[in-house]
Design a protein around this motif. Structure first.
Motif, short mmCIF file in Angstrom:
data_model
loop_
_atom_site.label_atom_id
_atom_site.label_comp_id
_atom_site.label_asym_id
_atom_site.label_seq_id
_atom_site.Cartn_x
_atom_site.Cartn_y
_atom_site.Cartn_z
N ASP A 169 55.75 48.68 38.31
CA ASP A 169 55.19 50.35 38.25
C ASP A 169 54.47 49.71 36.90
O ASP A 169 55.40 48.61 36.42
CB ASP A 169 56.18 51.05 38.11
CG ASP A 169 56.09 52.23 37.75
OD1 ASP A 169 55.49 52.83 37.00
OD2 ASP A 169 56.15 52.93 38.82
N ALA A 170 53.44 50.62 36.64
CA ALA A 170 52.93 50.20 35.18
C ALA A 170 53.86 50.73 33.85
O ALA A 170 53.68 50.16 32.96
CB ALA A 170 51.56 51.01 34.90
N LEU A 252 64.47 44.03 46.46
CA LEU A 252 64.53 45.41 46.42
C LEU A 252 63.14 45.69 46.16
O LEU A 252 62.67 45.42 44.75
CB LEU A 252 65.40 46.42 46.10
CG LEU A 252 65.39 47.45 45.83
CD1 LEU A 252 65.15 48.28 46.46
CD2 LEU A 252 66.80 48.27 45.53
N THR A 253 62.16 45.95 46.22
CA THR A 253 60.69 46.09 45.32
C THR A 253 60.24 47.75 44.96
O THR A 253 60.51 48.18 45.81
CB THR A 253 59.38 46.05 46.20
OG1 THR A 253 59.11 46.15 47.41
CG2 THR A 253 59.78 43.56 46.38
N GLN A 254 59.93 48.20 44.18
CA GLN A 254 60.34 48.99 43.41
C GLN A 254 58.16 49.12 43.18
O GLN A 254 57.88 48.23 42.49
CB GLN A 254 60.24 49.43 41.84
CG GLN A 254 60.11 51.25 41.38
CD GLN A 254 58.92 51.36 40.39
OE1 GLN A 254 58.12 50.31 40.35
NE2 GLN A 254 59.18 53.03 40.02
N ASN A 255 56.89 50.14 43.92
CA ASN A 255 56.03 49.83 43.79
C ASN A 255 54.73 51.52 43.42
O ASN A 255 54.31 52.00 44.13
CB ASN A 255 55.48 49.67 45.33
CG ASN A 255 55.89 48.35 46.23
OD1 ASN A 255 55.29 47.67 45.96
ND2 ASN A 255 57.33 48.71 46.78
N GLY A 256 55.58 51.18 42.41
CA GLY A 256 54.28 52.03 41.57
C GLY A 256 52.87 51.71 41.57
O GLY A 256 52.61 50.63 41.10
N ALA A 257 51.91 52.82 41.86
CA ALA A 257 50.82 52.79 42.41
C ALA A 257 49.43 52.66 40.88
O ALA A 257 48.72 53.55 41.24
CB ALA A 257 50.49 53.14 43.15
N ASP A 258 51.05 52.57 39.69
CA ASP A 258 50.02 53.38 38.10
C ASP A 258 49.34 52.49 37.66
O ASP A 258 48.96 52.48 36.42
CB ASP A 258 50.78 54.18 37.94
CG ASP A 258 52.25 53.51 37.71
OD1 ASP A 258 52.31 52.12 37.61
OD2 ASP A 258 52.80 53.86 36.77
N ALA A 259 49.24 51.73 38.26
CA ALA A 259 49.08 49.75 37.13
C ALA A 259 46.53 49.84 37.55
O ALA A 259 45.98 49.21 36.48
CB ALA A 259 49.24 48.67 37.77
N LEU A 265 47.63 58.43 33.94
CA LEU A 265 49.12 58.04 32.17
C LEU A 265 49.16 56.55 32.29
O LEU A 265 49.55 56.74 31.09
CB LEU A 265 50.27 58.36 32.72
CG LEU A 265 50.62 60.17 33.74
CD1 LEU A 265 52.09 60.59 34.15
CD2 LEU A 265 49.92 60.71 33.11
N THR A 266 48.33 55.23 32.43
CA THR A 266 48.58 54.25 31.71
C THR A 266 47.47 53.43 31.33
O THR A 266 46.68 54.65 31.49
CB THR A 266 49.01 53.59 32.83
OG1 THR A 266 47.71 53.14 34.20
CG2 THR A 266 49.92 53.98 33.54
N HIS A 267 47.45 52.66 31.20
CA HIS A 267 46.36 52.07 30.49
C HIS A 267 45.48 50.46 30.83
O HIS A 267 45.09 50.18 30.20
CB HIS A 267 45.94 51.76 28.76
CG HIS A 267 46.54 53.07 27.95
ND1 HIS A 267 47.73 53.36 28.53
CD2 HIS A 267 46.44 54.35 28.14
CE1 HIS A 267 48.47 54.38 27.13
NE2 HIS A 267 46.97 55.02 27.11
#
Length: 384
Positions: A169-170, A252-259, A265-267
Motif C-alpha cells: 500500500d502507498a 500474508l500480503t496487503q495489496n493496496g492499489a493506491d500507488a 490521495l497519494t503522490h
C-alpha cells in the motif's frame, strides 16, 4: 485441494462511511464483475466471509474499544465520546452497524486463513480486508478493526505459524507493524511513500523492531513521484532478501492499489505495470519458501473506477495460474459501469502510454530511492 478461493459476502459492502467518503467498497463489486465478465472468476471458487467473534477481535483489540464501536454503530454514544477512540472523526465517521460490518471484514480474512492452513486451498484472497491502520484501542486511517493483525495472531495461536506480512500500500502499514514490533516470529515488510507528505508519517528504515523482535521490521519508504522501474527494483530486491532472511511458514500480503498515478490521495506515479508484477513475485516466493501458503487481502485504493478493479483482478488471475489478461476490457463491463463513473473508464487492461508527462526530477528520485534501498538492504544483511 483448490488452487485458490475467493472470499466474499455481500455483507462486506456494509462497511461504508458515506457516499462521499474516499473509502468505498463498491470497488469489490466492480472487481468481481470485471473478473466474471472476463470469465476469470467462477462461482464455485467463491466462499462466504464469516463474522469474526468478539473473542477473535480481542486477539488484537481492547474490550473497551470493541464496546465503543458497537455502541457507535447502534446510536448509543454520547457526543464526542468516540473521539478518543478515533470514532466519529472526519476519517472514521460513525455509520450504522459499524461493528458488524467491520467484524465481517475481519472474518473474511480469517476465512481465508483457515482455507489455506487447513489445506482447502493453496491460496486465498479477501479483497474486503487489508485495513492496516487500526490499532489496539483506536481507529485510524479509515480502519476500525485491523483484520491483518487479528489474522496474524490467529495464525500464531491456532496454527503456530511463523508469519511474513508484506504491505505494498502507498501508506505505511503502521497498525500491523506496531502490533508485532517486539515479536520475533512475525516479520513485517512495508514498501510505501515516505511519510514526509503522506499519512501516517511513519515507516522509516530505522524502524527495525524492538526487544526480541529487533531485526524483524523492514521499511522501504520511497520518494513522492516514484515511477514503475524504481518501485519494482525495490520490491523485487526487498522481497527476495526478506524471504530468504526470515523463511516464513506463510505469507500474508496487503495489496493496496493506491500507488497508481490516478490515485487521488497519494503522490506516486505507478502504472498497471506494478500491479502485474506485485502478485507474480509474491506467488513465486510463496511456493519457494512456504509450500504455496499465500493469503492476500485488499487495502487502499481510491480511484475505484479506473485503477482498483484492474489491479485487484490481477491478484486473482495470478493466484489461479490464469494468463495475465491483456488488451480490451470486456465491453459488457464498460457498458454497465461507464454511466455511473464520474471519469472515463480505461478501456484496456494496460494503461495508455504515456500516462503522464515526463517528470523532470526522475533521475534524482531514482537516485534517492536507490540510496534508501542500499541502506535498508544493509540493515537486513547485518541482521543475519
Amino acid at each position: 485441494m483448490k488452487k485458490a478461493v475467493f472470499v466474499y459476502s455481500p455483507e462486506q459492502l456494509g462497511y461504508k462511511f458515506s457516499d462521499t467518503h474516499p473509502f468505498n467498497h463498491k470497488r469489490l463489486t466492480l472487481t468481481m464483475d470485471l473478473l466474471k465478465n472476463s470469465n476469470a472468476l467462477d462461482d464455485a471458487a467463491i466462499i462466504p466471509a464469516r463474522v469474526a467473534t468478539d473473542e477473535e477481535l480481542l486477539l488484537a483489540h481492547e474490550a473497551k474499544y470493541i464496546e465503543i464501536v458497537k455502541k457507535a454503530g447502534h446510536g448509543e454514544l454520547l457526543e464526542n465520546q468516540g473521539e478518543p477512540y478515533g470514532i466519529g472523526t472526519e476519517d472514521t465517521p460513525i455509520f450504522e452497524n459499524m461493528h458488524e460490518a467491520s467484524a465481517q471484514l475481519v472474518g473474511g480474512t480469517l476465512t481465508a486463513v483457515d482455507a489455506v492452513m487447513t489445506g482447502m486451498a493453496e491460496h486465498a484472497l479477501n479483497l474486503g480486508g487489508g485495513l492496516h491502520h487500526g490499532f489496539q484501542g483506536r481507529a485510524s486511517g479509515f480502519c476500525i478493526y485491523n483484520d491483518s493483525t487479528v489474522a496474524i495472531k490467529y495464525l500464531q495461536e491456532k496454527y503456530g505459524a511463523r508469519v511474513l506480512y508484506v504491505d505494498t500500500d502507498a501508506h505505511h502499514g503502521d497498525g500491523v507493524q506496531w502490533s508485532f514490533y517486539d515479536d520475533p516470529n512475525v516479520c513485517t515488510l512495508s514498501i510505501h511513500e515516505t511519510g514526509r507528505y503522506l499519512f501516517p508519517g511513519t515507516g522509516n528504515i530505522t524502524e527495525r523492531g524492538s526487544g526480541a523482535g529487533y531485526g524483524t521490521s523492514f521499511n522501504f519508504p520511497i520518494d513522492a513521484f516514484t515511477e514503475d522501474e524504481s518501485f519494482l527494483t525495490i520490491y523485487e530486491q526487498a522481497m527476495r532478501e526478506v524471504f530468504e532472511f526470515f523463511k516464513p511458514d506463510v505469507v500474508l500480503t496487503q495489496n493496496g492499489a493506491d500507488a497508481h498515478f490516478f490515485d487521488p490521495l497519494t503522490h506516486l506515479y505507478g502504472t498497471m505495470n506494478i500491479y502485474q508484477e506485485i502478485p507474480k513475485l509474491a506467488h513465486k516466493l510463496a511456493h519457494e519458501y512456504c509450500d504455496g501458503k499465500w493469503i492476500a487481502v485488499g487495502g487502499g485504493g481510491y480511484d475505484i473506477w479506473r485503477v482498483v478493479p484492474r489491479a485487484w483482478s490481477l491478484i486473482w488471475t495470478e493466484m489461479t495460474d490464469q494468463p495475465m489478461p491483456t488488451g480490451s476490457l470486456p465491453q459488457a463491463w464498460l457498458d454497465r459501469w461507464q454511466p455511473e463513473s464520474p471519469v472515463p473508464l480505461i478501456p484496456t487492461w494496460e494503461d495508455p502510454s504515456p500516462l503522464y508527462e515526463a517528470i523532470p526530477r526522475k533521475a534524482e528520485i531514482e537516485e534517492k530511492n536507490a540510496m534508501m534501498l542500499d541502506k535498508a538492504l544493509h540493515i537486513i544483511r547485518s541482521t543475519k
